[in-house]
Design a protein around this motif. Structure first.
Motif, PDB file in Angstrom:
ATOM      1  N   THR A   1       0.825  -1.212   0.000  1.00  0.00           N
ATOM      2  CA  THR A   1       0.000   0.000   0.000  1.00  0.00           C
ATOM      3  C   THR A   1       0.858   1.261   0.000  1.00  0.00           C
ATOM      4  N   ALA A   2       1.873   1.293   0.840  1.00  0.00           N
ATOM      5  CA  ALA A   2       2.644   2.524   1.040  1.00  0.00           C
ATOM      6  C   ALA A   2       3.553   2.855  -0.131  1.00  0.00           C
ATOM      7  N   PHE A   3       4.026   1.844  -0.878  1.00  0.00           N
ATOM      8  CA  PHE A   3       5.065   2.078  -1.880  1.00  0.00           C
ATOM      9  C   PHE A   3       4.606   1.811  -3.312  1.00  0.00           C
ATOM     10  N   LEU A   4       3.290   1.793  -3.542  1.00  0.00           N
ATOM     11  CA  LEU A   4       2.780   1.569  -4.898  1.00  0.00           C
ATOM     12  C   LEU A   4       3.267   2.647  -5.861  1.00  0.00           C
ATOM     13  N   ALA A   5       3.269   3.897  -5.421  1.00  0.00           N
ATOM     14  CA  ALA A   5       3.670   5.000  -6.313  1.00  0.00           C
ATOM     15  C   ALA A   5       5.105   4.836  -6.799  1.00  0.00           C
ATOM     16  N   ILE A   6       5.994   4.313  -5.947  1.00  0.00           N
ATOM     17  CA  ILE A   6       7.396   4.137  -6.337  1.00  0.00           C
ATOM     18  C   ILE A   6       7.512   3.155  -7.491  1.00  0.00           C
ATOM     19  N   ALA A   7       6.676   2.117  -7.490  1.00  0.00           N
ATOM     20  CA  ALA A   7       6.747   1.101  -8.535  1.00  0.00           C
ATOM     21  C   ALA A   7       6.123   1.566  -9.840  1.00  0.00           C
ATOM     22  N   VAL A   8       5.062   2.361  -9.758  1.00  0.00           N
ATOM     23  CA  VAL A   8       4.310   2.719 -10.966  1.00  0.00           C
ATOM     24  C   VAL A   8       5.085   3.698 -11.841  1.00  0.00           C
ATOM     25  N   LYS A   9       5.819   4.626 -11.251  1.00  0.00           N
ATOM     26  CA  LYS A   9       6.455   5.703 -12.024  1.00  0.00           C
ATOM     27  C   LYS A   9       7.379   5.178 -13.126  1.00  0.00           C
ATOM     28  N   PRO A  10       8.384   4.341 -12.849  1.00  0.00           N
ATOM     29  CA  PRO A  10       9.271   3.903 -13.933  1.00  0.00           C
ATOM     30  C   PRO A  10       8.572   3.047 -14.972  1.00  0.00           C
ATOM     31  N   VAL A  11       7.588   2.236 -14.551  1.00  0.00           N
ATOM     32  CA  VAL A  11       6.887   1.380 -15.520  1.00  0.00           C
ATOM     33  C   VAL A  11       5.988   2.223 -16.420  1.00  0.00           C
ATOM     34  N   SER A  12       5.332   3.230 -15.872  1.00  0.00           N
ATOM     35  CA  SER A  12       4.514   4.123 -16.687  1.00  0.00           C
ATOM     36  C   SER A  12       5.373   4.860 -17.705  1.00  0.00           C
ATOM     37  N   ALA A  13       6.587   5.271 -17.299  1.00  0.00           N
ATOM     38  CA  ALA A  13       7.496   5.936 -18.236  1.00  0.00           C
ATOM     39  C   ALA A  13       7.883   5.013 -19.381  1.00  0.00           C
TER      40      ALA A  13
END
Length: 477
Positions: free
Chosen positions: A351-363
């Motif tokens: 829950t806490a670190f979802l944003a960290i994972a999404v950023k590079p994959v979205s790029a």
């Protein structure tokens, strides 16, 4: 400047070192019992109040810990500015200070606001530094207050702590919303093709500027880490580091003899590794949805991405309280309790670190041609087959980068697990904190030194992987 890549890496390294380790290192750097200062005869007199046990000490270390976040944001914005604007001002006769004041800073204003907000939210949810410095200095922050009440009274005081947690979450959400508004109001539209960033020749000032930067790194990074290592190598805290006092027993104690530390290393590896793998897979799905042309699916992806950003902005100790409230009782139907298990910590990491994972994959997904998906659909491939055969292989390096970033963040953290750990489910962060809080300073220093070494090695591995990733996938590249 020379060695810019190395400088950027070293400037950002304090951000990846856990806050409680930063606090321990600085306590051992400036304290009266500092082995490093005692070995050179510069330690304050025994019994002197530690200079960092105060409000100012907390603020200073929070600044050192979160300054790299602001540096990242400002650096990215400066590199994105068209150099033609500055060149035109200089051709018109503007002095460098006038170019900075009239051209660069106005365009940089939204990024400065974003940097301020990142630093504010990160400092708001920081637990390790205010706990280790603020408690002895009688300066209490909200995360420390919640931890103290839960540690003293347990779940019986959960309702009162939940109110404080809701206030903290509200402050974080308001800060993010106000920041987004200010950025939108201050943004200036720039047009034209991307160009190389402006290069400024320092001339005779290069050596002084480089010297100042290396001196800064020596003070904020090398000195505290050297003090941490010196404390880990002495037999008893307070002895000077000499040939007669040096020993490796502290490392042997935490790596071999102490069952709790070995278990903590294993628990953190399992929890952080499991969360990293789950989040890498979720990031692939969310990143694909965000780049879809179908409006509903794109909305679902953006909604999940926004929830991840919101969860990251909310203090980790608030997330842990939410998980306690949710999983304090056994799960309905199944009758299985997740409370006081390692699984609840891993789920909180997700829950806490979802944003960290999404950023590079979205790029990475943003760089893919949409025709790939169309061609696979025309050929009759299902959604799962398209993900497995087309998209997953193409974004695998970015997903690996996301997994390593999540692992780096979760492996040494303490804010989320401070209220969720239990006997047998200790993490590295909670064990280091408990050692320092209990007076086992040399063991805390040895365990901290090992975690810093592991962090640096993982960052170097991620740096090598970053050569094959889209721009922005690795923060410091």
């Amino acid at each position: 400047m020379r060695a810019k890549g190395l400088l950027v890496f070293l400037v950002l390294l304090p951000m990846m070192i856990p806050p409680h380790v930063t606090a321990i290192a600085w306590i051992q750097t400036l304290g009266p019992s500092s082995p490093l200062l005692r070995s050179v005869g510069l330690a304050p007199e025994i019994g002197t109040t530690h200079p960092l046990y105060s409000r100012e000490g907390v603020i200073l270390l929070l600044t050192i810990q979160h300054a790299p976040l602001v540096f990242l944001v400002v650096r990215a914005a400066l590199r994105a500015q068209p150099r033609e604007l500055s060149d035109a001002a200089r051709v018109a006769g503007a002095a460098p200070t006038r170019v900075l004041r009239r051209v660069i800073l106005p365009l940089l204003a939204p990024s400065l606001v974003a940097g301020f907000a990142l630093a504010f939210v990160s400092a708001l949810k920081n637990f390790g530094i205010p706990a280790l410095l603020g408690i002895p200095g009688r300066y209490t922050t909200l995360p420390v207050l919640m931890w103290q009440r839960m540690a003293s009274f347990g779940v019986s005081i959960l309702e009162g702590v939940a109110v404080i947690a809701a206030i903290m979450a509200g402050v974080a959400v308001i800060a993010v919303a106000v920041t987004a508004l200010l950025q939108r109001l201050g943004r200036a539209a720039l047009i034209g093709p991307p160009r190389p960033p402006l290069g400024v020749r320092l001339g005779s000032a290069r050596l002084p500027v480089e010297g100042a930067l290396w001196a800064f790194i020596a003070v904020v990074l090398v000195l505290p880490l050297a003090a941490l290592l010196a404390t880990a190598l002495v037999r008893t805290y307070g002895l000077p580091l000499t040939a007669a006092t040096v020993t490796l027993d502290n490392f042997a104690e935490i790596l071999v003899r102490q069952g709790v530390t070995v278990r903590a290393f294993a628990n953190s590896t399992v929890a952080a590794g499991g969360a990293a793998l789950v989040l890498a897979a979720l990031a692939v799905v969310i990143g694909h949805l965000v780049t879809r042309t179908h409006r509903v699916r794109r909305g679902v992806g953006r909604g999940a991405e926004a929830l991840g950003d919101l969860a990251y902005a909310i203090p980790g100790i608030v997330v842990s309280i939410a998980f306690i409230l949710t999983f304090l009782r056994p799960l309905p139907i199944l009758g299985v309790s997740l409370y006081n298990t390692l699984l609840i910590i891993a789920l909180a990491y997700v829950t806490a670190f979802l944003a960290i994972a999404v950023k590079p994959v979205s790029a990475a997904f943003a760089q893919l041609d949409p025709a790939l998906d169309d061609a696979a659909r025309v050929a009759g491939a299902s959604y799962g087959r398209r993900m497995a055969r087309v998209f997953a292989p193409l974004v695998a390096p970015a997903a690996a980068s996301a997994a390593i970033l999540v692992f780096l963040t979760a492996y040494n953290e303490i804010t989320v697990s401070a209220l969720l750990w239990s006997s047998g489910n200790e993490t590295i962060g909670t064990t280091i904190f408990n050692y320092e809080d209990g007076g086992y300073t040399t063991l805390a220093a040895a365990m901290s030194a090992v975690t810093v070494a592991a962090t640096v090695l993982l960052m170097l591995a991620l740096d090598r992987l970053g050569r094959h990733l889209p721009q922005g996938a690795v923060p410091w590249r």
